[in-house]
Design a protein around this motif. Structure first.
Motif, PDB file in Angstrom:
ATOM      1  N   UNK A  54       4.516   6.512 -18.587  1.00  0.00           N
ATOM      2  CA  UNK A  54       5.849   6.196 -18.073  1.00  0.00           C
ATOM      3  C   UNK A  54       5.938   6.776 -16.667  1.00  0.00           C
ATOM      4  N   UNK A  55       6.326   5.979 -15.657  1.00  0.00           N
ATOM      5  CA  UNK A  55       6.373   6.488 -14.282  1.00  0.00           C
ATOM      6  C   UNK A  55       7.236   7.733 -14.169  1.00  0.00           C
ATOM      7  N   UNK A  56       6.784   8.677 -13.332  1.00  0.00           N
ATOM      8  CA  UNK A  56       7.551   9.877 -13.073  1.00  0.00           C
ATOM      9  C   UNK A  56       8.712   9.599 -12.135  1.00  0.00           C
ATOM     10  N   UNK A  57       9.449  10.638 -11.765  1.00  0.00           N
ATOM     11  CA  UNK A  57      10.647  10.462 -10.944  1.00  0.00           C
ATOM     12  C   UNK A  57      10.346  10.454  -9.449  1.00  0.00           C
ATOM     13  N   UNK A  58       9.188  10.953  -9.025  1.00  0.00           N
ATOM     14  CA  UNK A  58       8.861  11.026  -7.600  1.00  0.00           C
ATOM     15  C   UNK A  58       7.892   9.942  -7.182  1.00  0.00           C
ATOM     16  N   UNK A  59       7.846   9.607  -5.878  1.00  0.00           N
ATOM     17  CA  UNK A  59       6.939   8.555  -5.392  1.00  0.00           C
ATOM     18  C   UNK A  59       5.470   8.834  -5.697  1.00  0.00           C
ATOM     19  N   UNK A  60       5.055  10.108  -5.600  1.00  0.00           N
ATOM     20  CA  UNK A  60       3.658  10.429  -5.845  1.00  0.00           C
ATOM     21  C   UNK A  60       3.307  10.402  -7.335  1.00  0.00           C
ATOM     22  N   UNK A  61       4.300  10.284  -8.210  1.00  0.00           N
ATOM     23  CA  UNK A  61       4.056  10.218  -9.650  1.00  0.00           C
ATOM     24  C   UNK A  61       4.078   8.787 -10.167  1.00  0.00           C
ATOM     25  N   UNK A  62       4.060   7.807  -9.238  1.00  0.00           N
ATOM     26  CA  UNK A  62       4.034   6.405  -9.610  1.00  0.00           C
ATOM     27  C   UNK A  62       2.608   5.873  -9.520  1.00  0.00           C
ATOM     28  N   UNK A  63       2.332   4.806 -10.246  1.00  0.00           N
ATOM     29  CA  UNK A  63       1.031   4.145 -10.190  1.00  0.00           C
ATOM     30  C   UNK A  63       0.989   3.310  -8.910  1.00  0.00           C
ATOM     31  N   UNK A  64       0.125   3.704  -7.947  1.00  0.00           N
ATOM     32  CA  UNK A  64       0.148   3.111  -6.616  1.00  0.00           C
ATOM     33  C   UNK A  64      -1.103   2.271  -6.373  1.00  0.00           C
ATOM     34  N   UNK A  65      -0.932   1.230  -5.546  1.00  0.00           N
ATOM     35  CA  UNK A  65      -2.012   0.315  -5.202  1.00  0.00           C
ATOM     36  C   UNK A  65      -2.036   0.147  -3.685  1.00  0.00           C
ATOM     37  N   UNK A  66      -3.245   0.153  -3.117  1.00  0.00           N
ATOM     38  CA  UNK A  66      -3.385   0.074  -1.674  1.00  0.00           C
ATOM     39  C   UNK A  66      -3.310  -1.348  -1.144  1.00  0.00           C
ATOM     40  N   UNK A  67      -2.790  -1.469   0.089  1.00  0.00           N
ATOM     41  CA  UNK A  67      -2.741  -2.741   0.812  1.00  0.00           C
ATOM     42  C   UNK A  67      -3.199  -2.496   2.241  1.00  0.00           C
ATOM     43  N   UNK A  68      -3.712  -3.514   2.917  1.00  0.00           N
ATOM     44  CA  UNK A  68      -4.058  -3.343   4.336  1.00  0.00           C
ATOM     45  C   UNK A  68      -2.820  -3.055   5.171  1.00  0.00           C
ATOM     46  N   UNK A  69      -3.034  -2.462   6.329  1.00  0.00           N
ATOM     47  CA  UNK A  69      -1.927  -2.150   7.222  1.00  0.00           C
ATOM     48  C   UNK A  69      -1.213  -3.425   7.654  1.00  0.00           C
ATOM     49  N   UNK A  70       0.105  -3.384   7.656  1.00  0.00           N
ATOM     50  CA  UNK A  70       0.969  -4.498   8.064  1.00  0.00           C
ATOM     51  C   UNK A  70       0.890  -5.687   7.109  1.00  0.00           C
ATOM     52  N   UNK A  88       5.449   0.832  -0.519  1.00  0.00           N
ATOM     53  CA  UNK A  88       5.392   2.129   0.141  1.00  0.00           C
ATOM     54  C   UNK A  88       4.377   2.025   1.269  1.00  0.00           C
ATOM     55  N   UNK A  89       4.135   3.136   1.983  1.00  0.00           N
ATOM     56  CA  UNK A  89       3.170   3.113   3.076  1.00  0.00           C
ATOM     57  C   UNK A  89       1.804   2.661   2.585  1.00  0.00           C
TER      58      UNK A  89
END
Length: 272
Positions: A54-70, A88-89
């Motif tokens: 279950x995702x946490x409450x903070x951004x760094x506790x979420x399941x993140x996926x990378x994308x190219x810049x822009x 996100x960034x």
């Protein structure tokens, strides 16, 4: 009716049991007029624990996926129920619970390039058992220092370049070079510009362009070396990625609350 069994798992916000059984990246096409590459990624996400992530409450506790810049025009499809995402960034975060088992994610986006060559760099946030990278041979050339030379495979009647890697760990960096990207000619740029100009404005616009050209030539002559020219300073771009992500998450939550998509108790918990 006959009784049925329902498995109910305890919850955790730890991502220790999550990994990618496979990840496929397809550079599907390149548009020379907009200088963008259309990309599709398909991931088989596995939770091999007996706990629902279950995702946490903070951004760094979420399941993140990378994308190219822009990168832009992000679209996501997944077999996870009630899934949503926030950008996100340099990527996006998945807002969804992940029960034990295998789940699929498919997302597409476009990213810009400048010139005939572009770099695609990805720092892995999860283990990847098998990575596949493909591109049609007529669209661009695909190469990688780490993954070696690309193989040519046929999918349907179309030839593709294929790069593969196995056993990638968290923190590994994989990079690809996209070469042979189409570039618009000066004629294409001028044609695209005038295609967007209404006929009755063509003459004033043409005259304006001529005057701008004359002014630019005069300035160039004036600021030639030895002619008293000047140089412009450079700026520093500062990114507030985590703060921007929090603001976006709060904004989305408030919209959901106003639309009665979440209860008041759930709204207060997630807002806190």
């Amino acid at each position: 009716p006959a009784p049925i069994a329902v498995d109910v798992y305890d919850a955790t916000d730890s991502q220790d049991g999550l990994f990618f059984a496979s990840e496929s990246v397809l550079f599907a096409s390149a548009d020379k007029s907009s200088r963008t590459v259309a990309t599709l990624e398909i991931i088989k996400l596995v939770n091999d624990s007996q706990l629902t992530y279950v995702p946490g409450s903070g951004p760094m506790e979420l399941l993140r996926f990378g994308l190219p810049e822009a990168a832009s025009d992000l679209r996501l499809e997944t077999t996870l129920l009630g899934a949503d995402f926030v950008q996100v960034d340099l990527g996006f975060a998945l807002l969804a619970s992940v029960p034990p088992g295998e789940h699929e994610l498919m997302y597409s986006y476009i990213f810009p390039y400048d010139g005939a060559e572009a770099s695609f760099i990805r720092t892995l946030r999860n283990e990847v058992n098998q990575l596949r990278v493909l591109a049609p041979t007529e669209v661009l050339t695909l190469s990688s220092d780490r993954l070696g030379a690309a193989d040519i495979v046929a999918i349907g009647d179309r030839p593709y370049q294929l790069l593969e890697a196995e056993g990638l760990e968290v923190g590994d960096v994989v990079s690809f070079t996209l070469g042979g990207l189409p570039e618009p000619t000066l004629r294409d740029d001028v044609s695209d510009f005038f295609d967007g100009v209404r006929f009755e404005y063509a003459a004033p616009v043409g005259l304006g362009l001529m005057m701008v050209s004359i002014l630019a030539y005069s300035l160039w002559r004036r600021f030639l070396p030895g002619g008293g020219g000047y140089s412009a300073g450079s700026g520093v771009r500062v990114q507030g990625g985590e703060r921007r992500a929090l603001r976006q998450m709060i904004s989305d939550l408030e919209k959901s609350f106003k639309a009665d998509d979440v209860t008041e108790g759930e709204y207060r918990r997630r807002h806190a």
